[in-house]
Design a protein around this motif. Structure first.
Motif, PDB file in Angstrom:
ATOM      1  N   ASP A 192     -13.056   1.758  -3.688  1.00  0.00           N
ATOM      2  CA  ASP A 192     -12.626   3.053  -3.165  1.00  0.00           C
ATOM      3  C   ASP A 192     -13.561   3.448  -2.026  1.00  0.00           C
ATOM      4  O   ASP A 192     -14.730   3.782  -2.241  1.00  0.00           O
ATOM      5  CB  ASP A 192     -12.653   4.123  -4.268  1.00  0.00           C
ATOM      6  CG  ASP A 192     -12.018   5.436  -3.829  1.00  0.00           C
ATOM      7  OD1 ASP A 192     -11.711   5.585  -2.626  1.00  0.00           O
ATOM      8  OD2 ASP A 192     -11.826   6.314  -4.688  1.00  0.00           O
ATOM      9  N   SER A 196      -4.222  -2.335  -1.207  1.00  0.00           N
ATOM     10  CA  SER A 196      -5.227  -1.808  -0.287  1.00  0.00           C
ATOM     11  C   SER A 196      -6.573  -1.578  -0.957  1.00  0.00           C
ATOM     12  O   SER A 196      -7.567  -1.299  -0.287  1.00  0.00           O
ATOM     13  CB  SER A 196      -4.737  -0.495   0.341  1.00  0.00           C
ATOM     14  OG  SER A 196      -4.486   0.469  -0.663  1.00  0.00           O
ATOM     15  N   THR A 197      -6.637  -1.702  -2.285  1.00  0.00           N
ATOM     16  CA  THR A 197      -7.907  -1.532  -2.993  1.00  0.00           C
ATOM     17  C   THR A 197      -8.613  -2.862  -3.247  1.00  0.00           C
ATOM     18  O   THR A 197      -9.634  -2.901  -3.917  1.00  0.00           O
ATOM     19  CB  THR A 197      -7.701  -0.798  -4.337  1.00  0.00           C
ATOM     20  OG1 THR A 197      -6.856  -1.581  -5.182  1.00  0.00           O
ATOM     21  CG2 THR A 197      -7.084   0.576  -4.112  1.00  0.00           C
ATOM     22  N   LYS A 212     -11.139  -3.018  -8.342  1.00  0.00           N
ATOM     23  CA  LYS A 212     -10.713  -2.112  -7.290  1.00  0.00           C
ATOM     24  C   LYS A 212     -11.922  -1.526  -6.594  1.00  0.00           C
ATOM     25  O   LYS A 212     -12.960  -1.344  -7.212  1.00  0.00           O
ATOM     26  CB  LYS A 212      -9.901  -0.974  -7.885  1.00  0.00           C
ATOM     27  CG  LYS A 212      -8.548  -1.315  -8.445  1.00  0.00           C
ATOM     28  CD  LYS A 212      -7.886  -0.036  -8.966  1.00  0.00           C
ATOM     29  CE  LYS A 212      -6.419  -0.266  -9.241  1.00  0.00           C
ATOM     30  NZ  LYS A 212      -5.741   0.994  -9.657  1.00  0.00           N
ATOM     31  N   CYS A 261       2.445   8.422   2.420  1.00  0.00           N
ATOM     32  CA  CYS A 261       1.243   8.567   3.248  1.00  0.00           C
ATOM     33  C   CYS A 261       1.533   8.062   4.652  1.00  0.00           C
ATOM     34  O   CYS A 261       1.980   6.925   4.831  1.00  0.00           O
ATOM     35  CB  CYS A 261       0.091   7.787   2.620  1.00  0.00           C
ATOM     36  SG  CYS A 261      -1.392   7.716   3.626  1.00  0.00           S
ATOM     37  N   GLN A 321      -8.985   2.862   4.220  1.00  0.00           N
ATOM     38  CA  GLN A 321      -9.368   1.669   3.466  1.00  0.00           C
ATOM     39  C   GLN A 321      -8.453   0.499   3.802  1.00  0.00           C
ATOM     40  O   GLN A 321      -8.906  -0.648   3.905  1.00  0.00           O
ATOM     41  CB  GLN A 321      -9.320   1.978   1.964  1.00  0.00           C
ATOM     42  CG  GLN A 321      -9.881   0.867   1.092  1.00  0.00           C
ATOM     43  CD  GLN A 321     -10.172   1.331  -0.320  1.00  0.00           C
ATOM     44  OE1 GLN A 321     -10.487   2.494  -0.555  1.00  0.00           O
ATOM     45  NE2 GLN A 321     -10.069   0.430  -1.275  1.00  0.00           N
ATOM     46  N   SER A 364       0.835  -1.204   0.000  1.00  0.00           N
ATOM     47  CA  SER A 364       0.000   0.000   0.000  1.00  0.00           C
ATOM     48  C   SER A 364       0.867   1.251   0.000  1.00  0.00           C
ATOM     49  O   SER A 364       2.057   1.203   0.345  1.00  0.00           O
ATOM     50  CB  SER A 364      -0.920   0.017   1.223  1.00  0.00           C
ATOM     51  OG  SER A 364      -0.170   0.055   2.419  1.00  0.00           O
ATOM     52  N   ALA A 402     -13.578   6.043  -0.353  1.00  0.00           N
ATOM     53  CA  ALA A 402     -13.973   7.454  -0.434  1.00  0.00           C
ATOM     54  C   ALA A 402     -15.325   7.623  -1.118  1.00  0.00           C
ATOM     55  O   ALA A 402     -15.986   8.653  -0.942  1.00  0.00           O
ATOM     56  CB  ALA A 402     -12.904   8.255  -1.177  1.00  0.00           C
ATOM     57  N   THR A 427     -13.695   1.004 -11.039  1.00  0.00           N
ATOM     58  CA  THR A 427     -13.919   1.036  -9.601  1.00  0.00           C
ATOM     59  C   THR A 427     -15.292   0.439  -9.337  1.00  0.00           C
ATOM     60  O   THR A 427     -16.302   0.903  -9.869  1.00  0.00           O
ATOM     61  CB  THR A 427     -13.855   2.473  -9.059  1.00  0.00           C
ATOM     62  OG1 THR A 427     -12.543   3.000  -9.308  1.00  0.00           O
ATOM     63  CG2 THR A 427     -14.122   2.499  -7.562  1.00  0.00           C
ATOM     64  N   ASP A 471      -1.281   4.533   0.080  1.00  0.00           N
ATOM     65  CA  ASP A 471      -2.235   5.599   0.388  1.00  0.00           C
ATOM     66  C   ASP A 471      -3.473   4.975   1.010  1.00  0.00           C
ATOM     67  O   ASP A 471      -3.456   3.811   1.425  1.00  0.00           O
ATOM     68  CB  ASP A 471      -2.584   6.404  -0.871  1.00  0.00           C
ATOM     69  CG  ASP A 471      -3.272   5.576  -1.950  1.00  0.00           C
ATOM     70  OD1 ASP A 471      -3.474   4.352  -1.752  1.00  0.00           O
ATOM     71  OD2 ASP A 471      -3.623   6.137  -3.013  1.00  0.00           O
ATOM     72  N   LYS A 472      -4.567   5.741   1.110  1.00  0.00           N
ATOM     73  CA  LYS A 472      -5.860   5.256   1.593  1.00  0.00           C
ATOM     74  C   LYS A 472      -5.752   4.517   2.932  1.00  0.00           C
ATOM     75  O   LYS A 472      -6.137   3.337   3.050  1.00  0.00           O
ATOM     76  CB  LYS A 472      -6.523   4.348   0.561  1.00  0.00           C
ATOM     77  CG  LYS A 472      -6.706   4.982  -0.814  1.00  0.00           C
ATOM     78  CD  LYS A 472      -7.425   4.030  -1.751  1.00  0.00           C
ATOM     79  CE  LYS A 472      -7.470   4.542  -3.178  1.00  0.00           C
ATOM     80  NZ  LYS A 472      -8.110   5.824  -3.345  1.00  0.00           N
TER      81      LYS A 472
END
Length: 312
Positions: free
Chosen positions: A292, A96-97, A290, A43, A17, A11, A294, A271, A13-14
């Motif tokens: 997300d 991470s997705t 994937k 991150c 998640q 990973s 967010a 996504t 970012d995120k």
């Protein structure tokens, strides 16, 4: 359950998640070993309460899209996983997705009884190839007709450059002017041969302990392959494949056990949203990508509810 399993997560970012993924894996698989290589330079995870059972690779390796850092980070996390006293029979390489979309018992029973050492999307990358100019390709989808030519240019062909002085930049630059693709002419510039063929496909896969040992072996061939891909773009879509698919005693399924939707024909898969859940659950895949967070937690909550109901 049919087998023991651990998870290697890469990973950058995120963090929210990533935390959700980790907690879900721990609940679904009854606290399995989890090793995460997170690029802290991109991150921070400060303020996120990750379970103490999750191991983070320290120091981290800087990663960027298309670079070798993803391979090095994955290998570092895999090495930590298999240095553990409780190292699992199987491991899953995740980003991470990704998210689990099948009951753990069903997934583990399939791994235990499937007869394969790895579940890895893989395709032989070779020349000559003759793409049809009348066909509209989606070359970034691994099962498309256009992907092998794309991979050949990435991993085997030799880029030709023209030295140039840029007066606007006030420095010397190199301008790409073409590629050498002839099998005879590219030979001196890469390690491939009749006994070491080039393969490629999706980065994310599942393998057993034997597969981990082959990837982590510090032998001359692995070093040669690693050196070659260190000079190539998006090496994670070919490095594992070339090492593993040239091992005649390994049984490798082309099914990566992932649900991925390439219908948008872009550089990245779609996504996934609520409308995709019926197809995801019907696919038999262990994981999907994937996602997300967010965009909202509803899709994660709906998948969790469906998987938990199937588990009961």
């Amino acid at each position: 359950m049919g087998a023991t399993i651990g998870f290697v997560i890469v990973s950058h970012d995120k963090p929210a998640q990533l935390l959700r993924l980790v907690r879900r894996l721990m609940k679904l698989y009854n606290n399995p070993p989890i090793v995460c290589h997170h690029d802290f330079s991109q991150c921070s995870l400060e303020g996120f309460d990750f379970p103490s059972e999750v191991t983070f690779v320290r120091p981290h390796i800087d990663t960027k899209w298309g670079g070798m850092g993803v391979v090095f980070g994955s290998l570092a996390a895999l090495r930590v996983m298999y240095q553990r006293a409780d190292s699992p029979e199987w491991f899953v390489l995740l980003s991470s997705t990704d998210y689990p979309v099948r009951p753990a018992r069903a997934s583990l029973d399939q791994l235990a009884s499937g007869g394969f050492d790895a579940y890895l999307d893989h395709h032989l990358v070779e020349y000559p190839w003759t793409p049809d100019p009348c066909v509209q390709y989606a070359p970034h989808a691994f099962n498309s007709a256009g992907w092998v030519p794309l991979a050949y240019d990435r991993y085997i062909a030799v880029q030709l450059w023209l030295p140039w002085y840029s007066w606007t930049r006030r420095k010397s630059i190199k301008i790409p002017v073409g590629k050498i693709r002839s099998k005879l002419l590219v030979g001196p510039f890469n390690p491939f041969s009749e006994t070491l063929k080039c393969y490629g496909g999706s980065t994310w896969f599942t393998g057993n302990r034997k597969v981990a040992e082959r990837l982590l072996a510090r032998n001359a061939e692995n070093r040669k392959v690693l050196a070659h891909y260190s000079r190539r773009f998006i090496p994670d879509e070919s490095h594992w494949h070339t090492i593993l698919c040239n091992q005649p005693d390994l049984k490798i399924s082309k099914d990566s056990l992932r649900y991925i939707d390439w219908s948008l024909s872009g550089h990245h898969p779609k996504t996934l949203g609520m409308e995709d859940i019926p197809g995801i659950l019907a696919s038999g895949a262990h994981f999907a990508r994937k996602f997300d967070l967010a965009m909202g937690a509803e899709v994660f909550d709906a998948i969790d509810a469906a998987v938990d109901a199937a588990s009961r």
